[in-house]
Design a protein around this motif. Structure first.
Motif, PDB file in Angstrom:
ATOM      1  N   THR A   7       0.835  -1.190   0.000  1.00  0.00           N
ATOM      2  CA  THR A   7       0.000   0.000   0.000  1.00  0.00           C
ATOM      3  C   THR A   7       0.872   1.244   0.000  1.00  0.00           C
ATOM      4  OG1 THR A   7      -1.659  -1.181   1.293  1.00  0.00           O
ATOM      5  CG2 THR A   7      -1.851   1.198   1.211  1.00  0.00           C
ATOM      6  N   GLU A  65      -8.962   6.026  10.655  1.00  0.00           N
ATOM      7  CA  GLU A  65      -8.217   4.999   9.932  1.00  0.00           C
ATOM      8  C   GLU A  65      -8.716   3.612  10.329  1.00  0.00           C
ATOM      9  OE1 GLU A  65      -3.649   4.334   8.705  1.00  0.00           O
ATOM     10  OE2 GLU A  65      -3.989   4.527  10.859  1.00  0.00           O
ATOM     11  N   ASP A  68     -12.007   2.975   8.638  1.00  0.00           N
ATOM     12  CA  ASP A  68     -11.820   2.677   7.220  1.00  0.00           C
ATOM     13  C   ASP A  68     -11.347   1.241   7.023  1.00  0.00           C
ATOM     14  OD1 ASP A  68     -12.581   5.244   6.573  1.00  0.00           O
ATOM     15  OD2 ASP A  68     -10.541   5.961   6.141  1.00  0.00           O
ATOM     16  N   GLU A  69     -10.430   0.797   7.853  1.00  0.00           N
ATOM     17  CA  GLU A  69      -9.926  -0.574   7.750  1.00  0.00           C
ATOM     18  C   GLU A  69     -11.035  -1.582   8.047  1.00  0.00           C
ATOM     19  OE1 GLU A  69      -6.466  -1.012  10.219  1.00  0.00           O
ATOM     20  OE2 GLU A  69      -5.302   0.407   9.028  1.00  0.00           O
ATOM     21  N   ALA A  71     -14.236  -1.113   7.578  1.00  0.00           N
ATOM     22  CA  ALA A  71     -15.157  -1.072   6.437  1.00  0.00           C
ATOM     23  C   ALA A  71     -14.616  -1.907   5.282  1.00  0.00           C
ATOM     24  CB  ALA A  71     -15.401   0.369   6.006  1.00  0.00           C
ATOM     25  N   GLU A  72     -13.317  -1.808   5.030  1.00  0.00           N
ATOM     26  CA  GLU A  72     -12.697  -2.612   3.973  1.00  0.00           C
ATOM     27  C   GLU A  72     -12.810  -4.100   4.288  1.00  0.00           C
ATOM     28  OE1 GLU A  72      -8.656  -1.394   3.362  1.00  0.00           O
ATOM     29  OE2 GLU A  72      -9.232   0.677   2.908  1.00  0.00           O
ATOM     30  N   GLU A  73     -12.560  -4.465   5.541  1.00  0.00           N
ATOM     31  CA  GLU A  73     -12.652  -5.867   5.934  1.00  0.00           C
ATOM     32  C   GLU A  73     -14.089  -6.368   5.820  1.00  0.00           C
ATOM     33  OE1 GLU A  73     -10.910  -6.168   9.836  1.00  0.00           O
ATOM     34  OE2 GLU A  73      -8.937  -5.570   9.099  1.00  0.00           O
ATOM     35  N   GLU A  75     -16.370  -5.273   3.725  1.00  0.00           N
ATOM     36  CA  GLU A  75     -16.642  -5.440   2.298  1.00  0.00           C
ATOM     37  C   GLU A  75     -16.062  -6.751   1.783  1.00  0.00           C
ATOM     38  OE1 GLU A  75     -15.327  -2.063   0.025  1.00  0.00           O
ATOM     39  OE2 GLU A  75     -16.541  -0.673   1.219  1.00  0.00           O
ATOM     40  N   LEU A  76     -14.851  -7.078   2.225  1.00  0.00           N
ATOM     41  CA  LEU A  76     -14.237  -8.343   1.807  1.00  0.00           C
ATOM     42  C   LEU A  76     -15.036  -9.536   2.312  1.00  0.00           C
ATOM     43  CD1 LEU A  76     -10.427  -7.611   2.351  1.00  0.00           C
ATOM     44  CD2 LEU A  76     -11.598  -7.944   0.171  1.00  0.00           C
TER      45      LEU A  76
END
Length: 85
Positions: A7, A65, A68-69, A71-73, A75-76
């Motif tokens: 990243t 932060e 956000d992390e 939310a990404e997890e 979604e996965l």
């Protein structure tokens, strides 16, 4: 702060780094002030307020932060769940 190797550095990380540096400098300033007069005491209070404000902003960015992390997890996980159906 957690960063993945692949990243690229984000704006948030740059701001967090700058805030951390400024917090450290401000803290050093507060510790080094010699209080010899009422004006010195007022100046110290202003630096302490600035330190508190900067620390609060740093904490908020870290919290953002983390959100956000998460939310990404999420979604996965939702994508994986959808693939299983």
């Amino acid at each position: 702060m957690s960063r993945r190797n692949s990243t690229p550095r984000t704006d948030r990380e740059a701001v967090l780094e700058r805030l951390a540096d400024t917090i450290e400098l401000t803290h050093d300033r507060v510790e080094s002030l010699e209080i010899d007069s009422h004006e010195d005491q007022e100046l110290q209070i202003k630096w302490i307020r600035a330190l508190g404000y900067l620390s609060g902003q740093y904490r908020k960015l870290l919290k953002d932060e983390d959100l956000d992390e998460m939310a990404e997890e999420l979604e996965l996980l939702q994508a994986e769940d959808g693939d299983r159906r």
